[in-house]
Design an enzyme around this catalytic site. Structure first.
Site, PDB file in Angstrom:
ATOM      1  N   LYS A  84       1.721 -15.350 -11.420  1.00 18.61           N
ATOM      2  CA  LYS A  84       0.392 -14.761 -11.592  1.00 18.61           C
ATOM      3  C   LYS A  84      -0.631 -15.805 -12.068  1.00 18.61           C
ATOM      4  CE  LYS A  84       1.484 -10.614 -10.319  1.00 18.61           C
ATOM      5  NZ  LYS A  84       0.926 -10.028  -9.071  1.00 18.61           N
ATOM      6  N   ALA A  92       0.789  -1.234   0.000  1.00 13.47           N
ATOM      7  CA  ALA A  92       0.000   0.000   0.000  1.00 13.47           C
ATOM      8  C   ALA A  92       0.816   1.275   0.000  1.00 13.47           C
ATOM      9  CB  ALA A  92      -0.944   0.008   1.217  1.00 13.47           C
ATOM     10  N   TYR A 128       7.454 -14.415 -13.521  1.00 14.30           N
ATOM     11  CA  TYR A 128       6.301 -13.560 -13.247  1.00 14.30           C
ATOM     12  C   TYR A 128       5.021 -14.217 -13.748  1.00 14.30           C
ATOM     13  CZ  TYR A 128       3.502  -9.273 -13.050  1.00 14.30           C
ATOM     14  OH  TYR A 128       2.531  -8.336 -12.770  1.00 14.30           O
ATOM     15  N   ALA A 129       5.061 -14.757 -14.979  1.00  9.63           N
ATOM     16  CA  ALA A 129       3.882 -15.401 -15.547  1.00  9.63           C
ATOM     17  C   ALA A 129       3.442 -16.585 -14.701  1.00  9.63           C
ATOM     18  CB  ALA A 129       4.171 -15.847 -16.979  1.00  9.63           C
ATOM     19  N   ALA A 130       4.392 -17.374 -14.252  1.00  9.19           N
ATOM     20  CA  ALA A 130       4.063 -18.541 -13.430  1.00  9.19           C
ATOM     21  C   ALA A 130       3.418 -18.116 -12.104  1.00  9.19           C
ATOM     22  CB  ALA A 130       5.317 -19.360 -13.161  1.00  9.19           C
ATOM     23  N   ILE A 152       0.203  -1.264 -16.425  1.00 12.79           N
ATOM     24  CA  ILE A 152      -0.225  -0.100 -15.654  1.00 12.79           C
ATOM     25  C   ILE A 152       0.986   0.795 -15.405  1.00 12.79           C
ATOM     26  CG2 ILE A 152      -1.252   0.693 -13.482  1.00 12.79           C
ATOM     27  CD1 ILE A 152      -3.212  -0.801 -15.243  1.00 12.79           C
ATOM     28  N   ARG A 212       2.692   2.604  -2.383  1.00 12.64           N
ATOM     29  CA  ARG A 212       2.878   3.301  -3.658  1.00 12.64           C
ATOM     30  C   ARG A 212       2.032   2.633  -4.737  1.00 12.64           C
ATOM     31  NH1 ARG A 212       8.847   1.347  -5.878  1.00 12.64           N
ATOM     32  NH2 ARG A 212       8.461  -0.895  -5.759  1.00 12.64           N
ATOM     33  N   SER A 224      -2.442 -10.819 -13.108  1.00 10.82           N
ATOM     34  CA  SER A 224      -1.881 -10.067 -14.236  1.00 10.82           C
ATOM     35  C   SER A 224      -2.348 -10.678 -15.553  1.00 10.82           C
ATOM     36  CB  SER A 224      -0.358 -10.099 -14.189  1.00 10.82           C
ATOM     37  OG  SER A 224       0.217  -9.544 -15.363  1.00 10.82           O
TER      38      SER A 224
END
Length: 252
Positions: free
Chosen positions: A164, A18, A160-162, A193, A20, A146
């Site tokens: 998410k 929380a 990262y893909a794994a 984003i 940022r 994501s």
């Protein structure tokens, strides 16, 4: 920040990450909607700065240091929030990290460290929060996954893909498991984003992530926070196990 259209007065919320970016905007909207919010982050000074801005009298905010990958910290923080607020109505798991590398340049530590925060951290937060919510007979959990967890994307690391993708599957399974206790579990899959986390990447990389976008506007933290607000509210009481893609039409 968008105008608030939901009333979360009296709701007791906990937001990870929380201090940022997306987590900060989620906390802003929840507080604007009338909720009490515990802002947690490994960067406690950043969380305290946001809380002071949003709630100068500290009437509806708590700030707690938290590394979501540490089991003891998660247990202690969720317990502290539940004791302070007298319960926990909404958990929003935003905390996450990324380190995009080609697989042949990725060490085991590069892979595991992302899973520790992005997947194991959400598991720990959900487990401890469900224990509180089951006693209450109600609760809302919103997990930030994501677009990279539902489709291969240019420049997105397999670590990262794994992580998410795991969040999405875990959330759907959990929704089925805890629905009988009045607990709702949903996932939001943001497209790219503009946050402090993504701005460190070159513009051309961000453009690749946006390939195929149906609208011209860039994704902003408030775009995701508004979706969180709906899923945290009573207006979403017939919505659980959903994986909501919020990405400007990149993935249809």
């Amino acid at each position: 920040m968008s105008d608030c259209t939901y009333d979360l007065s009296g709701k007791r919320c906990l937001v990870t990450g929380a201090s940022r970016g997306l987590g900060e905007e989620v906390a802003r909207l929840l507080i604007a909607a009338g909720a009490s919010v515990a802002l947690t982050d490994i960067d406690i000074s950043g969380a305290e700065k946001i809380a002071k801005e949003l709630d100068p009298g500290a009437e509806r905010t708590l700030c707690l240091a938290l590394d979501v990958s540490k089991e003891e910290q998660v247990s202690s923080v969720v317990k502290a929030v539940a004791e302070s607020y007298g319960g926990l109505d909404v958990l929003v798991n935003v905390a996450g990290i990324l380190k995009h590398l080609p697989i042949d340049e990725m060490s085991l530590q590069d892979f595991q460290s992302i899973l520790d925060v992005n997947l194991t951290g959400i598991f720990l937060m959900c487990r401890e929060s469900v224990r509180v919510m089951k006693r209450q007979g109600r609760g809302k959990i919103v997990n930030i996954a994501s677009l990279g967890g539902v489709t291969g994307r240019p420049g997105v690391g397999v670590n990262y893909a794994a992580s998410k993708s795991g969040v999405i599957g875990m959330s759907q399974c959990l929704a089925r498991e805890v629905g009988k206790y009045g607990i709702y579990v949903n996932t939001i899959n943001p497209g790219p984003i503009l946050t402090e986390l993504t701005k460190v990447y070159p513009e051309e990389v961000f453009a690749k992530w946006n390939a195929g976008r149906a609208v011209e506007k860039n994704g902003l933290p408030e775009d995701i926070a508004n979706a969180v607000l709906f899923l945290a509210s009573d207006q979403s009481d017939w919505v659980t196990g959903v994986s909501l893609n919020v990405n400007g039409g990149i993935f249809m």
